[in-house]
Design a protein around this motif. Structure first.
Motif, PDB file in Angstrom:
ATOM      1  N   VAL A   1       0.355  -0.833  -0.146  1.00 22.34           N
ATOM      2  CA  VAL A   1       0.093  -0.487   0.261  1.00 22.34           C
ATOM      3  C   VAL A   1       0.958   1.168  -0.152  1.00 22.34           C
ATOM      4  CG1 VAL A   1      -1.617   1.402   1.417  1.00 22.34           C
ATOM      5  CG2 VAL A   1      -1.990  -1.208   1.023  1.00 22.34           C
TER       6      VAL A   1
ATOM      7  N   HIS B   1      -4.582  -1.644  -7.199  1.00 22.09           N
ATOM      8  CA  HIS B   1      -5.633   0.150  -6.389  1.00 22.09           C
ATOM      9  C   HIS B   1      -5.612   0.954  -6.865  1.00 22.09           C
ATOM     10  CE1 HIS B   1      -4.850  -2.489  -2.155  1.00 22.09           C
ATOM     11  NE2 HIS B   1      -3.391  -2.686  -2.480  1.00 22.09           N
TER      12      HIS B   1
ATOM     13  N   LEU C   1      -8.100   1.879  -1.937  1.00 19.78           N
ATOM     14  CA  LEU C   1      -7.643   1.198  -0.346  1.00 19.78           C
ATOM     15  C   LEU C   1      -8.967   0.922   0.234  1.00 19.78           C
ATOM     16  CD1 LEU C   1      -5.141   3.541   0.170  1.00 19.78           C
ATOM     17  CD2 LEU C   1      -4.644   1.412  -1.672  1.00 19.78           C
TER      18      LEU C   1
END
Length: 249
Positions: A109, A176, A217
Protein backbone atom coordinates in the motif's frame (compact mmCIF):
# COMPACT_ATOMS: atom_id res chain seq x y z
CA UNK A 1 50.60 9.18 -15.32
CA UNK A 2 51.41 12.89 -14.93
CA UNK A 3 51.66 14.51 -11.50
CA UNK A 4 49.06 17.10 -12.57
CA UNK A 5 46.54 14.28 -12.85
CA UNK A 6 46.75 13.62 -9.09
CA UNK A 7 45.47 16.05 -6.47
CA UNK A 8 44.75 16.12 -2.75
CA UNK A 9 41.41 14.54 -1.89
CA UNK A 10 41.45 12.21 -4.90
CA UNK A 11 40.65 8.53 -4.46
CA UNK A 12 43.50 6.34 -5.72
CA UNK A 13 45.02 2.89 -5.54
CA UNK A 14 48.66 2.81 -4.42
CA UNK A 15 51.39 0.19 -4.27
CA UNK A 16 53.32 0.43 -1.00
CA UNK A 17 56.96 -0.41 -0.43
CA UNK A 18 55.84 -3.74 1.03
CA UNK A 19 54.03 -4.50 -2.26
CA UNK A 20 50.51 -4.03 -0.86
CA UNK A 21 47.73 -2.52 -2.97
CA UNK A 22 45.72 -0.03 -0.93
CA UNK A 23 42.84 2.25 -1.92
CA UNK A 24 42.43 5.57 -0.13
CA UNK A 25 42.21 9.35 -0.29
CA UNK A 26 45.33 11.39 -1.11
CA UNK A 27 46.55 13.58 1.75
CA UNK A 28 49.93 14.71 0.38
CA UNK A 29 51.91 14.40 -2.85
CA UNK A 30 55.55 13.36 -2.81
CA UNK A 31 58.19 12.72 -5.45
CA UNK A 32 57.63 11.54 -9.00
CA UNK A 33 59.86 9.25 -11.03
CA UNK A 34 59.20 8.41 -14.70
CA UNK A 35 59.51 4.68 -14.18
CA UNK A 36 57.78 4.25 -10.82
CA UNK A 37 55.02 6.86 -10.75
CA UNK A 38 53.78 9.45 -8.27
CA UNK A 39 54.46 8.99 -4.55
CA UNK A 40 51.58 9.98 -2.25
CA UNK A 41 50.54 9.68 1.37
CA UNK A 42 46.96 8.67 2.06
CA UNK A 43 44.76 10.08 4.82
CA UNK A 44 45.11 6.74 6.59
CA UNK A 45 48.91 7.19 6.65
CA UNK A 46 50.01 4.65 4.05
CA UNK A 47 52.64 5.78 1.54
CA UNK A 48 53.08 4.43 -1.95
CA UNK A 49 53.09 5.14 -5.66
CA UNK A 50 49.81 5.68 -7.52
CA UNK A 51 48.79 2.80 -9.76
CA UNK A 52 45.20 3.79 -10.53
CA UNK A 53 42.83 6.71 -10.07
CA UNK A 54 39.52 5.46 -8.62
CA UNK A 55 36.62 7.39 -10.12
CA UNK A 56 33.72 8.36 -7.86
CA UNK A 57 31.54 9.05 -10.87
CA UNK A 58 28.36 6.95 -11.01
CA UNK A 59 28.69 3.85 -13.18
CA UNK A 60 25.01 3.67 -14.09
CA UNK A 61 21.89 5.75 -14.64
CA UNK A 62 20.23 4.55 -11.44
CA UNK A 63 23.38 5.10 -9.39
CA UNK A 64 23.50 8.64 -10.71
CA UNK A 65 19.90 9.20 -9.61
CA UNK A 66 20.57 7.74 -6.16
CA UNK A 67 23.51 10.07 -5.60
CA UNK A 68 21.13 13.03 -5.99
CA UNK A 69 19.10 11.88 -2.99
CA UNK A 70 15.37 12.16 -2.39
CA UNK A 71 13.49 15.11 -3.83
CA UNK A 72 10.10 16.26 -5.10
CA UNK A 73 10.55 13.97 -8.11
CA UNK A 74 12.43 11.12 -6.46
CA UNK A 75 11.77 8.76 -3.55
CA UNK A 76 13.59 5.77 -2.07
CA UNK A 77 12.03 2.62 -0.60
CA UNK A 78 14.11 -0.18 0.90
CA UNK A 79 11.62 -2.99 0.14
CA UNK A 80 8.15 -3.58 -1.30
CA UNK A 81 7.36 -6.70 0.75
CA UNK A 82 8.77 -5.94 4.20
CA UNK A 83 5.38 -6.32 5.97
CA UNK A 84 4.50 -9.64 4.34
CA UNK A 85 5.63 -11.85 7.23
CA UNK A 86 4.72 -9.55 10.12
CA UNK A 87 3.23 -11.37 13.10
CA UNK A 88 0.24 -10.10 15.07
CA UNK A 89 2.31 -8.94 18.06
CA UNK A 90 4.67 -7.03 15.74
CA UNK A 91 1.71 -5.23 14.17
CA UNK A 92 0.30 -4.35 17.58
CA UNK A 93 3.64 -2.98 18.79
CA UNK A 94 4.21 -0.90 15.66
CA UNK A 95 3.44 2.82 15.50
CA UNK A 96 2.79 2.63 11.75
CA UNK A 97 -0.71 3.69 10.70
CA UNK A 98 -0.41 1.73 7.47
CA UNK A 99 0.66 -1.42 9.31
CA UNK A 100 -2.28 -1.21 11.73
CA UNK A 101 -4.71 -0.46 8.91
CA UNK A 102 -3.47 -2.70 6.10
CA UNK A 103 -1.53 -5.25 8.12
CA UNK A 104 0.61 -7.60 5.97
CA UNK A 105 -0.35 -5.59 2.87
CA UNK A 106 1.04 -2.37 4.35
CA UNK A 107 4.32 -2.29 2.40
CA UNK A 108 2.49 -2.74 -0.91
CA UNK A 109 0.00 0.00 0.00
CA UNK A 110 2.87 2.38 0.80
CA UNK A 111 4.37 1.73 -2.64
CA UNK A 112 0.93 2.33 -4.20
CA UNK A 113 0.64 5.68 -2.40
CA UNK A 114 4.04 6.80 -3.67
CA UNK A 115 3.23 5.83 -7.26
CA UNK A 116 -0.12 7.65 -7.14
CA UNK A 117 1.52 10.73 -5.64
CA UNK A 118 3.98 10.97 -8.53
CA UNK A 119 1.16 10.51 -11.05
CA UNK A 120 -0.91 13.27 -9.43
CA UNK A 121 2.11 15.58 -9.30
CA UNK A 122 4.83 15.91 -11.95
CA UNK A 123 6.03 12.31 -12.20
CA UNK A 124 9.38 11.04 -11.02
CA UNK A 125 11.42 8.01 -9.95
CA UNK A 126 10.52 5.53 -7.24
CA UNK A 127 13.70 3.57 -6.51
CA UNK A 128 13.26 0.37 -4.51
CA UNK A 129 16.28 -1.13 -2.80
CA UNK A 130 17.64 2.10 -1.31
CA UNK A 131 17.30 3.33 2.26
CA UNK A 132 17.54 7.02 3.10
CA UNK A 133 19.49 7.62 6.32
CA UNK A 134 17.65 9.88 8.76
CA UNK A 135 20.56 12.18 9.58
CA UNK A 136 19.65 15.20 7.40
CA UNK A 137 22.85 14.74 5.38
CA UNK A 138 21.16 13.30 2.29
CA UNK A 139 23.00 10.01 2.84
CA UNK A 140 21.67 6.67 1.70
CA UNK A 141 22.34 2.96 1.86
CA UNK A 142 21.87 0.63 -1.08
CA UNK A 143 20.07 -2.36 0.44
CA UNK A 144 18.81 -4.01 -2.75
CA UNK A 145 15.55 -5.80 -3.50
CA UNK A 146 17.14 -9.18 -2.74
CA UNK A 147 15.01 -9.66 0.44
CA UNK A 148 11.89 -9.10 -1.69
CA UNK A 149 13.07 -11.66 -4.23
CA UNK A 150 13.67 -14.17 -1.43
CA UNK A 151 10.10 -13.64 -0.21
CA UNK A 152 8.75 -14.22 -3.72
CA UNK A 153 10.81 -17.40 -3.94
CA UNK A 154 9.46 -18.59 -0.59
CA UNK A 155 5.93 -18.05 -1.89
CA UNK A 156 6.70 -20.15 -4.94
CA UNK A 157 6.50 -17.15 -7.26
CA UNK A 158 8.86 -15.98 -9.99
CA UNK A 159 11.86 -14.42 -8.23
CA UNK A 160 13.41 -12.94 -11.39
CA UNK A 161 13.30 -9.27 -12.35
CA UNK A 162 10.34 -10.08 -14.62
CA UNK A 163 8.61 -11.68 -11.66
CA UNK A 164 9.29 -8.63 -9.51
CA UNK A 165 7.86 -6.32 -12.16
CA UNK A 166 4.81 -8.57 -12.44
CA UNK A 167 4.35 -8.45 -8.64
CA UNK A 168 4.33 -4.62 -8.72
CA UNK A 169 1.79 -4.63 -11.55
CA UNK A 170 -0.51 -7.43 -10.32
CA UNK A 171 -0.34 -6.89 -6.54
CA UNK A 172 -0.02 -3.09 -6.35
CA UNK A 173 -1.17 -1.34 -9.51
CA UNK A 174 -4.01 -3.62 -10.60
CA UNK A 175 -5.94 -3.78 -7.28
CA UNK A 176 -5.42 -0.18 -6.16
CA UNK A 177 -5.46 1.94 -9.33
CA UNK A 178 -8.25 2.75 -11.83
CA UNK A 179 -8.71 0.13 -14.55
CA UNK A 180 -7.67 2.64 -17.22
CA UNK A 181 -4.18 2.81 -15.67
CA UNK A 182 -3.78 -0.96 -15.73
CA UNK A 183 -4.98 -1.05 -19.35
CA UNK A 184 -2.36 1.49 -20.48
CA UNK A 185 0.61 0.64 -18.23
CA UNK A 186 3.31 1.54 -20.76
CA UNK A 187 1.98 5.09 -20.95
CA UNK A 188 2.71 5.63 -17.28
CA UNK A 189 5.46 3.29 -16.09
CA UNK A 190 8.84 1.96 -17.13
CA UNK A 191 10.90 -0.46 -15.04
CA UNK A 192 14.67 -0.72 -14.94
CA UNK A 193 16.87 -3.00 -12.84
CA UNK A 194 20.57 -2.52 -12.15
CA UNK A 195 23.10 -4.18 -9.88
CA UNK A 196 25.06 -1.71 -7.75
CA UNK A 197 27.80 -3.00 -5.48
CA UNK A 198 26.32 -6.48 -5.69
CA UNK A 199 22.79 -5.29 -4.79
CA UNK A 200 19.93 -5.37 -7.29
CA UNK A 201 17.94 -2.13 -7.42
CA UNK A 202 14.62 -1.40 -9.17
CA UNK A 203 13.74 2.01 -10.57
CA UNK A 204 10.11 2.68 -11.50
CA UNK A 205 9.96 5.75 -13.71
CA UNK A 206 6.49 7.26 -13.37
CA UNK A 207 4.89 9.70 -15.79
CA UNK A 208 2.39 12.31 -14.58
CA UNK A 209 -1.28 11.67 -15.26
CA UNK A 210 -3.47 14.14 -17.15
CA UNK A 211 -6.43 13.16 -14.97
CA UNK A 212 -6.97 12.66 -11.24
CA UNK A 213 -5.82 9.34 -9.79
CA UNK A 214 -7.65 8.08 -6.71
CA UNK A 215 -6.36 4.97 -4.98
CA UNK A 216 -8.80 2.26 -3.97
CA UNK A 217 -7.76 1.10 -0.49
CA UNK A 218 -10.13 -1.36 1.15
CA UNK A 219 -13.12 0.40 -0.44
CA UNK A 220 -11.86 3.88 0.49
CA UNK A 221 -10.78 6.43 -2.10
CA UNK A 222 -7.52 8.24 -1.36
CA UNK A 223 -5.79 11.06 -3.23
CA UNK A 224 -2.01 11.41 -2.84
CA UNK A 225 0.43 14.13 -3.93
CA UNK A 226 4.14 14.94 -3.62
CA UNK A 227 5.25 17.89 -1.49
CA UNK A 228 8.98 18.54 -1.31
CA UNK A 229 10.42 15.09 -0.42
CA UNK A 230 7.22 13.60 1.00
CA UNK A 231 4.13 11.74 -0.13
CA UNK A 232 0.92 12.85 1.56
CA UNK A 233 -2.84 12.64 1.31
CA UNK A 234 -5.04 15.68 0.72
CA UNK A 235 -8.83 15.95 1.24
CA UNK A 236 -11.79 18.36 1.13
CA UNK A 237 -11.11 21.95 0.03
CA UNK A 238 -7.38 21.37 -0.36
CA UNK A 239 -8.15 18.50 -2.75
CA UNK A 240 -10.62 20.56 -4.79
CA UNK A 241 -8.22 23.50 -5.03
CA UNK A 242 -5.30 21.25 -6.03
CA UNK A 243 -7.27 19.49 -8.76
CA UNK A 244 -8.56 22.76 -10.21
CA UNK A 245 -4.99 24.02 -10.54
CA UNK A 246 -3.33 20.77 -11.60
CA UNK A 247 -5.76 19.09 -14.01
CA UNK A 248 -7.46 20.30 -17.14
CA UNK A 249 -10.32 17.82 -16.85
Amino acid sequence: MEESAISKGMKVEILTKSKKNIIGIVEDLGTTTPSSGIMVRLKTGEIGRVKNIISDKPKSEIESLIKKGESYKQEFKSEALWSLNYKEHEIQQSKSYDLHTHRQKASKVIIAKSIAAFMNSEGGNLIIGVKEKKNNNNEYEITGINPDLEKLKTLGKDASTDGYKRMIIDDIIRPHFPQKIYNTLNSYFSFKFEEINGKLVCNIKINPSSSRIFLNLEGRKMFMIRTETETRQIVDEELVDYCMKRFLS
